[in-house]
Design a protein around this motif. Structure first.
Motif, PDB file in Angstrom:
ATOM      1  N   UNK A 195       0.830  -1.202   0.000  1.00 12.80           N
ATOM      2  CA  UNK A 195       0.000   0.000   0.000  1.00 12.80           C
ATOM      3  C   UNK A 195       0.868   1.257   0.000  1.00 12.80           C
ATOM      4  N   UNK A 196       0.295   2.347  -0.508  1.00 13.13           N
ATOM      5  CA  UNK A 196       0.947   3.658  -0.431  1.00 13.13           C
ATOM      6  C   UNK A 196      -0.002   4.619   0.269  1.00 13.13           C
ATOM      7  N   UNK A 197       0.575   5.645   0.911  1.00 12.44           N
ATOM      8  CA  UNK A 197      -0.212   6.644   1.624  1.00 12.44           C
ATOM      9  C   UNK A 197      -0.113   7.976   0.898  1.00 12.44           C
ATOM     10  N   UNK A 198      -1.260   8.643   0.724  1.00 13.82           N
ATOM     11  CA  UNK A 198      -1.285   9.967   0.090  1.00 13.82           C
ATOM     12  C   UNK A 198      -1.704  10.981   1.143  1.00 13.82           C
ATOM     13  N   UNK A 199      -0.863  11.988   1.333  1.00 12.78           N
ATOM     14  CA  UNK A 199      -1.126  12.992   2.350  1.00 12.78           C
ATOM     15  C   UNK A 199      -2.311  13.881   2.007  1.00 12.78           C
ATOM     16  N   UNK A 200      -2.778  14.597   3.016  1.00 13.33           N
ATOM     17  CA  UNK A 200      -3.884  15.523   2.805  1.00 13.33           C
ATOM     18  C   UNK A 200      -3.437  16.674   1.903  1.00 13.33           C
TER      19      UNK A 200
END
Length: 290
Positions: free
Chosen positions: A48-53
């Motif tokens: 998984x990858x995380x995308x910031x606000x």
């Protein structure tokens, strides 16, 4: 020609505005892209990858996320690699702004997939994800940040920079004409100067040749007159001196035409330095090359 005026209060229903009105108003004030530091893509857990606000703008429609999001990357091939893309998408059909993953094709030499900008869909590419063969985790080294690329862009100013292309075109046209005119003037001036110098040089040489011929003719006439009046010894001596004068005159002509002077070499006391047969030793002095 119709002019739309934004925004006035309605009187008896004569002013009606909708989302398109707001969009048309905003897209002239905001450039497409995301704001600095927003929507950063980082490694997450496993694949998984995380995308910031963040806050983004696409042609007047705004995407605002106040929390981090997570997207799962599909399992890797056991033998081939691929490149996926993370995008911020405007979808006019579904009337949403969303974060999406575009999966690339597995290949021995993979390339990033194309983003979509057609049929009511407009993507901003946030990052490319390298999915290596046999990978079980996406690391930060696999993520290429593309937020500053042409496929995304940063909203550095809320107002689009001024377009000076029309002014530049006018100036370039003026400068081109000015340059061409000056080149013609300079070329004409140089040609005129070269012609004048060439004419002066030709006249100088012709005048000297005329002067030399006249002097030589006058001397020969005088010599022919006087030589018959001298006895043998005097005639021989005069002939010898005349020959020496001719040599000196030829040397003078050479020096004048070639800008080259010859002078005898002397000692500190002024005595001539001569050869064994008594002839003076000369030195050449060129004062200007031509």
């Amino acid at each position: 020609m119709a002019i739309t005026s934004f925004f006035y209060n309605s009187k008896d229903g004569d002013r009606k505005y909708d989302a398109s009105s707001m969009e048309n108003w905003l897209k002239k004030f905001f450039t497409n892209g995301i704001f600095t530091g927003d929507f950063e893509v980082k490694e997450g857990t496993g694949m998984a990858v995380t995308i910031g606000s963040g806050y983004g703008n696409i042609n007047g429609k705004v995407a605002m996320s106040d929390t981090d999001a997570s997207l799962d990357v599909s399992a890797a091939s056991g033998t081939l690699s691929r490149i996926d893309a993370i995008v911020l998408r405007r979808d006019d059909t579904n009337r949403v702004m969303s974060l999406n993953l575009i999966q690339g094709s597995s290949s021995a030499s993979p390339t990033a997939p194309s983003i979509v900008r057609a049929n009511g869909v407009y993507d901003l590419r946030l990052a490319n994800i390298a999915v290596n063969a046999g990978a079980t985790k996406i690391t930060q080294a696999d993520i290429t940040d593309t937020r500053t690329s042409a496929d995304c862009g940063i909203v550095a100013s809320t107002v689009t920079e001024m377009d000076f292309s029309q002014f530049a075109a006018q100036f370039e046209s003026y400068f081109k004409q000015f340059k061409e005119n000056k080149e013609v003037e300079i070329t004409t001036w140089f040609t005129d100067q070269e012609t004048q110098f060439s004419t002066w040089e030709t006249n100088r040489e012709q005048n000297y040749e005329t002067w030399y011929t006249e002097r030589q003719t006058a001397f020969n006439n005088w010599y022919t007159t006087i030589v018959g009046k001298l006895d043998g010894d005097a005639a021989a001596k005069l002939t010898e001196e005349t020959t020496e004068l001719d040599e000196r005159l030829s040397l003078l002509e050479k020096m004048v035409l070639k800008n080259q002077l010859s002078v005898p070499i002397t000692t500190d006391t002024g005595a001539l330095i001569v050869t064994d047969d008594g002839k003076a030793i000369l030195a050449d002095w060129k004062y200007k090359e031509i």
